[in-house]
Enzyme design. Structure first.
Site, short mmCIF file in Angstrom:
data_model
loop_
_atom_site.label_atom_id
_atom_site.label_comp_id
_atom_site.label_asym_id
_atom_site.label_seq_id
_atom_site.Cartn_x
_atom_site.Cartn_y
_atom_site.Cartn_z
CG PHE A 1 -32.08 37.98 -36.81
CD1 PHE A 1 -31.09 39.22 -38.23
CD2 PHE A 1 -32.88 38.30 -36.65
CE1 PHE A 1 -31.72 40.51 -37.54
CE2 PHE A 1 -33.20 39.70 -36.75
CZ PHE A 1 -32.86 40.32 -37.87
CG ASP B 1 -32.09 35.59 -29.40
OD1 ASP B 1 -33.71 35.50 -29.17
OD2 ASP B 1 -31.45 36.60 -30.24
CE LYS C 1 -38.58 38.36 -33.94
NZ LYS C 1 -39.27 39.93 -33.98
#
Length: 408
Positions: free
Chosen positions: A147, A232, A261
């Protein structure tokens, strides 16, 4: 005399969203009105312990006072210039973020998906200009069940049919291999490979942690094959796993690091590509950009986030409380939990399907004052703010035990 406006209830507000908001989410039926630290309050005044932390965007809790103060100070001075001009906050942000990660240069963006897209573009440019891959033939190797976001290019290499179906045609240039499989990775990498792009821990897949040695193996393979290792760490980074970065558990330094984030402190969207100088150095004026990327408000908040991480306090908290979390979940195996994976303050918990789906368990926990989120069948994710106390964490685990063993 005008009558006072009627306060809208949670049910009112949820119903009001239906005709005017795109139905691309299926949130739990809680309407948040305020939050502080690890606690959320809905419009009726009910309180909930946040055990999701905005998918790690709220690593430092809701409205962390130091981050709020940094934002207020900057709001009173300057919020946006675009990158047409320099601003007085960007240099310090880039300097400190590069130092924190052990890399050289920073490309500031806004959202995690933008960071991933930017990393892909940089890797391709590097492949053509540095590695010598023929034009338009660069490939990037990714892992199944990944993801990395939801843009058209990113869903092109997703294996989640919900994310892909109806959004083609897809962007070429990607090869998908099983996660945690070095032999398959070795076979997929060739002279056209610009980069290997992986999550050190797959968050959306259910907090899937690779075998010891996998990340070091990816690092060795990419060096030997002459391609980039892009990590990531948008969910796994910035303290979540008990280290600043999840790759640090294997003493690995990638060529390119993707952050987001928590970098915005739960206040503004902030993301970044952080990389070696010879990699990010391939970009020239006009080849890539973002109107809001690196804006003064984002840079001020991002710098305050880095300052919190420089102390090591939050990494230590995640490591220490991660032991409490893992021990508490281990005690529930065979008592409603069929398995779990945890690192630091992050866990994927597989609930016995006989008890309910992940969604059903999340709703039961919500009724008991605990907010989590399901993923993939009967799996729930636990990722509380790193500011959670030992008492709060143990209370949440006790509530989970109650829901799984007594119903809720």
């Amino acid at each position: 005399m005008t009558a006072p406006a009627r306060t809208r209830t949670s049910d009112d507000l949820i119903r009001a969203e239906q005709p005017v908001l795109a139905h691309n989410y299926h949130p739990l039926p809680v309407v948040v009105a305020s939050a502080e630290g690890t606690w959320i309050q809905d419009v009726e005044g009910r309180r909930y312990l946040d055990m999701l932390a905005g998918y790690s965007a709220l690593n430092f809790g809701h409205r962390h006072p130091g981050l709020i103060e940094a934002a207020h100070r900057q709001l009173d001075r300057l919020t946006l210039t675009s990158r047409a001009f320099h601003n007085d906050r960007l240099a310090e942000f880039a300097e400190r973020l590069a130092a924190l990660t052990g890399l050289d240069m920073v490309l500031p963006m806004n959202t995690g998906a933008e960071a991933v897209e930017s990393g892909i573009k940089v890797a391709r440019k590097w492949a053509y200009e540095v590695k010598g891959v023929p034009a338009d033939r660069a490939t990037i190797v990714v892992a199944a069940d990944n993801f990395h976001g939801r843009t058209t290019t990113i869903v092109s290499f997703s294996t989640d049919e919900t994310a892909r179906t109806g959004f083609g045609p897809f962007t070429p240039g990607f090869r998908i291999v099983p996660y945690n499989d070095l032999a398959a990775l070795e076979e997929a990498v060739d002279e056209t490979t610009a980069a290997v792009l992986i999550e050190p821990i797959q968050g959306e897949a259910g907090v899937v942690i690779p075998d010891d040695g996998y990340l070091a193996g990816v690092r060795e393979l990419t060096r030997r094959k002459g391609c980039l290792f892009i990590a990531d760490e948008i969910q796994s980074g910035l303290g979540r796993t008990g280290r600043t970065l999840a790759v640090e558990h294997e003493s690995v330094v990638p060529d390119v690091l993707l952050l987001g984030k928590a970098l915005g402190g739960g206040i503004v969207p902030v993301s970044a590509v952080v990389a070696r100088r010879d990699v990010l150095g391939v970009l020239r004026p006009g080849e890539h950009g973002s109107t809001f990327g690196g804006n003064p408000l984002a840079a001020a908040v991002g710098t305050a986030v880095v300052e919190l991480l420089e102390t090591g306090e939050f990494q230590r908290r995640a490591a220490d409380l991660g032991v409490v979390l893992s021990e508490g979940l281990a005690a529930l195996v065979g008592r409603g939990v069929v398995g779990f994976r945890a690192r630091g303050l992050w866990a994927g918990v597989d609930v016995d399907p006989a008890i309910g789906t992940g969604r059903e368990v999340s709703e039961r926990l919500m009724r008991e004052g605990i907010l989590v989120k399901d993923t993939h069948g009967s799996t729930i994710r636990l990722a509380p703010p790193l500011t959670i106390t030992d008492e709060e964490l143990r209370s949440a685990l006790g509530t989970l035990e109650k829901v799984l063993t007594q119903g809720g």
